[in-house]
Design a protein around this motif. Structure first.
Motif, short mmCIF file in Angstrom:
data_model
loop_
_atom_site.label_atom_id
_atom_site.label_comp_id
_atom_site.label_asym_id
_atom_site.label_seq_id
_atom_site.Cartn_x
_atom_site.Cartn_y
_atom_site.Cartn_z
N MET A 37 0.91 -1.12 0.12
CA MET A 37 -0.19 -0.10 -0.04
C MET A 37 0.86 1.30 -0.15
O MET A 37 1.98 1.29 0.78
CB MET A 37 -0.96 -0.16 1.20
N THR A 38 0.57 2.20 -0.60
CA THR A 38 1.16 3.56 -0.67
C THR A 38 0.75 4.70 0.11
O THR A 38 -0.39 4.43 0.78
CB THR A 38 1.19 3.84 -2.34
N GLY A 39 1.37 5.88 -0.15
CA GLY A 39 0.95 6.87 0.57
C GLY A 39 -0.35 7.40 -0.20
O GLY A 39 -0.83 8.71 0.21
N ALA A 46 -7.35 4.88 2.36
CA ALA A 46 -8.53 4.59 2.59
C ALA A 46 -8.61 2.88 2.66
O ALA A 46 -9.36 2.20 3.45
CB ALA A 46 -9.45 4.61 0.96
N GLU A 47 -7.69 2.03 1.96
CA GLU A 47 -7.32 0.78 2.19
C GLU A 47 -7.16 0.32 3.63
O GLU A 47 -7.74 -0.70 4.28
CB GLU A 47 -6.75 -0.09 1.29
N VAL A 48 -6.15 0.92 4.16
CA VAL A 48 -5.82 0.89 5.53
C VAL A 48 -7.05 1.42 6.53
O VAL A 48 -7.09 0.57 7.52
CB VAL A 48 -4.54 1.82 5.83
N SER A 79 -6.67 8.69 12.07
CA SER A 79 -5.17 9.47 12.22
C SER A 79 -4.16 8.26 11.88
O SER A 79 -3.16 8.64 11.52
CB SER A 79 -5.10 10.10 13.58
N LEU A 80 -4.58 7.23 12.52
CA LEU A 80 -3.51 6.09 12.17
C LEU A 80 -3.43 5.67 10.90
O LEU A 80 -2.37 5.68 10.24
CB LEU A 80 -3.95 4.98 13.00
N ALA A 81 -4.44 5.49 10.16
CA ALA A 81 -4.51 5.46 8.56
C ALA A 81 -3.64 6.20 7.95
O ALA A 81 -2.83 5.92 7.00
CB ALA A 81 -5.73 5.19 8.14
N PRO A 102 -7.89 15.03 5.05
CA PRO A 102 -8.79 14.28 5.35
C PRO A 102 -8.61 12.80 4.79
O PRO A 102 -8.17 12.56 3.49
CB PRO A 102 -10.01 14.87 4.57
N VAL A 103 -8.93 11.69 5.51
CA VAL A 103 -8.77 10.29 4.82
C VAL A 103 -10.19 9.92 4.71
O VAL A 103 -10.36 9.22 3.57
CB VAL A 103 -8.26 9.35 5.93
N GLY A 104 -11.08 10.15 5.54
CA GLY A 104 -12.50 9.35 5.03
C GLY A 104 -13.63 10.42 4.75
O GLY A 104 -14.60 10.19 4.57
N GLY A 105 -13.24 11.40 4.21
CA GLY A 105 -14.41 12.44 3.68
C GLY A 105 -14.43 13.47 4.66
O GLY A 105 -13.68 13.84 5.53
#
Length: 107
Positions: free
Chosen positions: A1-3, A9-11, A74-76, A85-88
């Motif tokens: 998995m990449t940055g 989203a996968e993590v 935050s961990l992902a 933002p990671v999740g929207g």
């Protein structure tokens, strides 16, 4: 998995599934913005989660990370190098607080 955002989203999805399994919660009910403690994760669960992440990501995941990045979002973001933002909307990928090993946000 990449940055990339896709990697984050996968993590994030992996973390949601892992937390749901460990707490007996439906994955749809896991709020990735909440601290692990609020989600019902114990310290033992957090250490186990790091081991699972190591296996899935193929790299070391220090057991102190859930204390430094105490939510799924935050961990992902940290694990994938994602900024912002990671999740929207309303979900950030930044740590809620910088903790120390003496702080025990996961129980």
């Amino acid at each position: 998995m990449t940055g990339s955002t896709a990697g984050a989203a996968e993590v994030r999805a992996l973390l949601i599934d892992s937390v749901a399994r460990r707490t007996g919660t439906d994955p749809a009910d896991v709020d990735p913005r909440l601290p692990f403690l609020s989600l019902g994760l114990s310290s033992r669960d957090a250490v186990s989660l790091c081991g699972e992440l190591e296996s899935r990501l193929g790299r070391p995941v220090p057991v102190l990370l859930p204390w430094r990045y105490p939510s799924i979002d935050s961990l992902a973001a940290h694990l994938t190098g994602a900024a912002g933002p990671v999740g929207g909307p309303g979900r950030t990928g930044t740590p809620e607080r910088a903790g120390t090993p003496d702080d025990d946000p996961v129980g």
